[in-house]
Design an enzyme around this catalytic site. Structure first.
Site, PDB file in Angstrom:
ATOM      1  N   GLU A   1     -26.669  44.885 102.655  1.00  0.00           N
ATOM      2  CA  GLU A   1     -27.446  43.840 103.064  1.00  0.00           C
ATOM      3  C   GLU A   1     -27.195  42.670 101.849  1.00  0.00           C
ATOM      4  OE1 GLU A   1     -29.327  42.768 105.391  1.00  0.00           O
ATOM      5  OE2 GLU A   1     -30.150  44.315 106.456  1.00  0.00           O
TER       6      GLU A   1
ATOM      7  N   ARG B  93     -51.000  40.379 103.147  1.00  0.00           N
ATOM      8  CA  ARG B  93     -51.461  39.930 104.461  1.00  0.00           C
ATOM      9  C   ARG B  93     -52.977  39.598 104.684  1.00  0.00           C
ATOM     10  NH1 ARG B  93     -47.679  44.736 107.302  1.00  0.00           N
ATOM     11  NH2 ARG B  93     -45.689  44.022 106.607  1.00  0.00           N
TER      12      ARG B  93
ATOM     13  N   SER C  44     -47.799  42.571  96.276  1.00  0.00           N
ATOM     14  CA  SER C  44     -49.402  42.489  96.112  1.00  0.00           C
ATOM     15  C   SER C  44     -49.901  44.034  95.941  1.00  0.00           C
ATOM     16  CB  SER C  44     -49.711  41.877  97.467  1.00  0.00           C
ATOM     17  OG  SER C  44     -49.436  42.508  98.730  1.00  0.00           O
TER      18      SER C  44
ATOM     19  N   LYS D  17     -43.109  46.042 111.271  1.00  0.00           N
ATOM     20  CA  LYS D  17     -41.992  45.244 110.940  1.00  0.00           C
ATOM     21  C   LYS D  17     -40.701  46.010 110.910  1.00  0.00           C
ATOM     22  CE  LYS D  17     -44.568  41.267 109.060  1.00  0.00           C
ATOM     23  NZ  LYS D  17     -44.630  40.157 108.217  1.00  0.00           N
TER      24      LYS D  17
ATOM     25  N   LYS E  94     -35.375  43.868 101.857  1.00  0.00           N
ATOM     26  CA  LYS E  94     -36.822  43.780 101.902  1.00  0.00           C
ATOM     27  C   LYS E  94     -37.049  44.930 102.910  1.00  0.00           C
ATOM     28  CE  LYS E  94     -40.586  41.214 103.622  1.00  0.00           C
ATOM     29  NZ  LYS E  94     -40.772  39.797 103.885  1.00  0.00           N
TER      30      LYS E  94
ATOM     31  N   TYR F 248     -47.889  38.292  90.293  1.00  0.00           N
ATOM     32  CA  TYR F 248     -49.195  37.994  90.498  1.00  0.00           C
ATOM     33  C   TYR F 248     -49.739  37.944  88.953  1.00  0.00           C
ATOM     34  CZ  TYR F 248     -48.534  38.157  95.399  1.00  0.00           C
ATOM     35  OH  TYR F 248     -47.986  38.185  96.914  1.00  0.00           O
TER      36      TYR F 248
ATOM     37  N   LYS G 248     -37.599  44.100  97.164  1.00  0.00           N
ATOM     38  CA  LYS G 248     -38.868  44.110  97.600  1.00  0.00           C
ATOM     39  C   LYS G 248     -39.297  45.221  98.417  1.00  0.00           C
ATOM     40  CE  LYS G 248     -42.073  41.054  99.955  1.00  0.00           C
ATOM     41  NZ  LYS G 248     -42.388  40.009 100.712  1.00  0.00           N
TER      42      LYS G 248
HETATM   43  C1  PBG Z   1     -43.213  37.584 104.801  1.00  0.00           C
HETATM   44  C2  PBG Z   1     -43.829  38.056 103.247  1.00  0.00           C
HETATM   45  C3  PBG Z   1     -44.576  38.964 102.938  1.00  0.00           C
HETATM   46  C4  PBG Z   1     -44.443  39.118 101.619  1.00  0.00           C
HETATM   47  C5  PBG Z   1     -43.697  38.100 101.205  1.00  0.00           C
HETATM   48  N1  PBG Z   1     -43.309  37.298 102.187  1.00  0.00           N
HETATM   49  C6  PBG Z   1     -45.162  40.099 103.887  1.00  0.00           C
HETATM   50  C7  PBG Z   1     -44.711  40.723 104.959  1.00  0.00           C
HETATM   51  O1  PBG Z   1     -43.274  40.817 105.036  1.00  0.00           O
HETATM   52  O2  PBG Z   1     -45.388  41.341 105.747  1.00  0.00           O
HETATM   53  C8  PBG Z   1     -45.126  40.256 100.868  1.00  0.00           C
HETATM   54  C9  PBG Z   1     -45.318  39.975  99.479  1.00  0.00           C
HETATM   55  C10 PBG Z   1     -46.447  40.838  98.692  1.00  0.00           C
HETATM   56  O3  PBG Z   1     -46.940  41.640  99.274  1.00  0.00           O
HETATM   57  O4  PBG Z   1     -46.798  40.405  97.707  1.00  0.00           O
HETATM   58  N2  PBG Z   1     -42.323  37.170 105.238  1.00  0.00           N
END
Ligand code: PBG
Length: 334
Positions: free
Chosen positions: A242, A213, A283, A226, A203, A322, A257
């Protein structure tokens, strides 16, 4: 006599196989089906609510009663799995995100209700504290640091809480070190031996998460980045490490991701580790396609299918998107 090379033009004409619809179908190497789709859903408190999300046109926050209708629809469309994300009211957020551990919290109530009313669809739930923390981080924040081992203790409790509510797949998306092993041991000890873990192993600290968010209303509260726990977009060997670690620690499936900008990572994980590998078309990816389509610059219906097929070609076994409902409808000719 001049010997013609047999492996080049004009003996080889790649267009021969492409000239008709039936021959194109015959040589097709990858297909996308509804079985490949995972539908992310945002659930909020309240009744009879369907709140559109501005930065994700076509995606809504649903109250539990409304989410049942969507879950039924997804089941009818043969979508195998839902990924649930709670939208937590500010008054329940705290520095350590204790709301995540309560047995009657929004996510647990949602799991219960879907299991009761739509028993034949899989449910996956995120393990990470960000929907519940006042600072928007996935872990426990002290003196500007995300504490790894203290966060794992909370994640174990969060995972067990979701298992007791009846979730099928635990999806740690927090990127703490060692959390898969610790959660797997806790599941074994608490008689949840059959619970699947889909680890968000690779990730990345990505700018593509912005609309998510917005959706869970954590954007304004997020302090800092992050990048001390999510990966650097520059790295790919690290993603293999990982993923390998998480598989060795007891993960059953791996997630990459974001999705489309990271197809090389999906390809490498699938090729080098040969494990069930999933991609999250996040997203920002969906929003970009949707926004361009709303402007008439891209054709949403066509480009979304193309994007998902490309995930399959890269080696993904399935995709969180989505667009899952739209795509399943299209694939099934509905
Ligand atoms: C957080 C989480 C995130 C997403 C899924 N789980 C956002 C982040 O790490 O800030 C993002 C998914 C998306 O953007 O569709 N644990």
């Amino acid at each position: 006599m001049i010997q013609k090379k047999t492996n080049s033009y004009p003996l080889v004409r790649m267009r021969r196989n492409r000239q008709t619809d039936w021959s194109r179908r015959l040589i097709c190497e990858n297909i996308l089906s509804a079985n490949d789709l995972i539908l992310p859903l945002f659930v909020c408190d309240g009744n009879n609510l369907l709140e559109p999300i501005d930065s994700l046109p076509g995606v809504n926050r649903y109250s539990i009663d409304k989410i049942i209708d969507v879950a039924k629809k997804a089941e009818d469309l043969q979508i195998p799995l839902l990924a649930l994300f709670p939208v937590i009211d500010n008054k329940f957020k705290s520095n350590e995100g204790e709301e995540a551990l309560k047995s009657d919290n929004l996510i647990c109530r949602t799991i219960h209700e879907i299991k009761n009313k739509v028993p034949n669809i899989g449910i996956m739930t995120d393990v990470a504290l960000d929907p519940y923390t006042s600072h928007g981080h996935d872990g426990i924040l002290k003196e500007n640091k995300i504490l790894n081992d203290e966060t794992i203790e909370a994640l174990i409790k969060q995972a067990l809480n979701q298992c007791r509510a009846g979730t099928d797949i635990i999806a740690p998306s927090d990127m703490m070190d060692g959390r898969i092993l610790m959660i797997r041991n806790a599941l074994e000890e608490n008689n949840f031996k059959d619970t699947i873990i889909m680890s968000y192993a690779a990730k990345y600290a990505s700018n593509y998460y912005g609309p998510f968010r917005d959706a869970i209303k954590s954007k304004n509260s997020l302090t800092g980045s992050k990048s001390t726990y999510q990966m650097d977009s520059a790295n790919s060997n690290e993603a293999i490490r990982e993923a390998e670690l998480d598989i060795n620690e007891g993960a059953d499936m791996i997630m990459v991701k974001p999705g489309m900008p990271y197809l090389d990572i999906i390809f490498r994980i699938k090729k080098e580790l040969g494990v069930p590998t999933f991609a999250y078309q996040v997203s920002g990816e969906y929003a970009a396609i949707k926004a361009a389509s709303i402007n008439g610059w891209l054709d949403y219906n066509e480009i979304i299918l193309e994007s998902l097929l490309c995930f399959k070609r890269s080696g993904a076994d399935g995709i969180l998107t989505y667009a899952a409902i739209d795509v399943a409808e299209k694939l099934l000719g509905k």
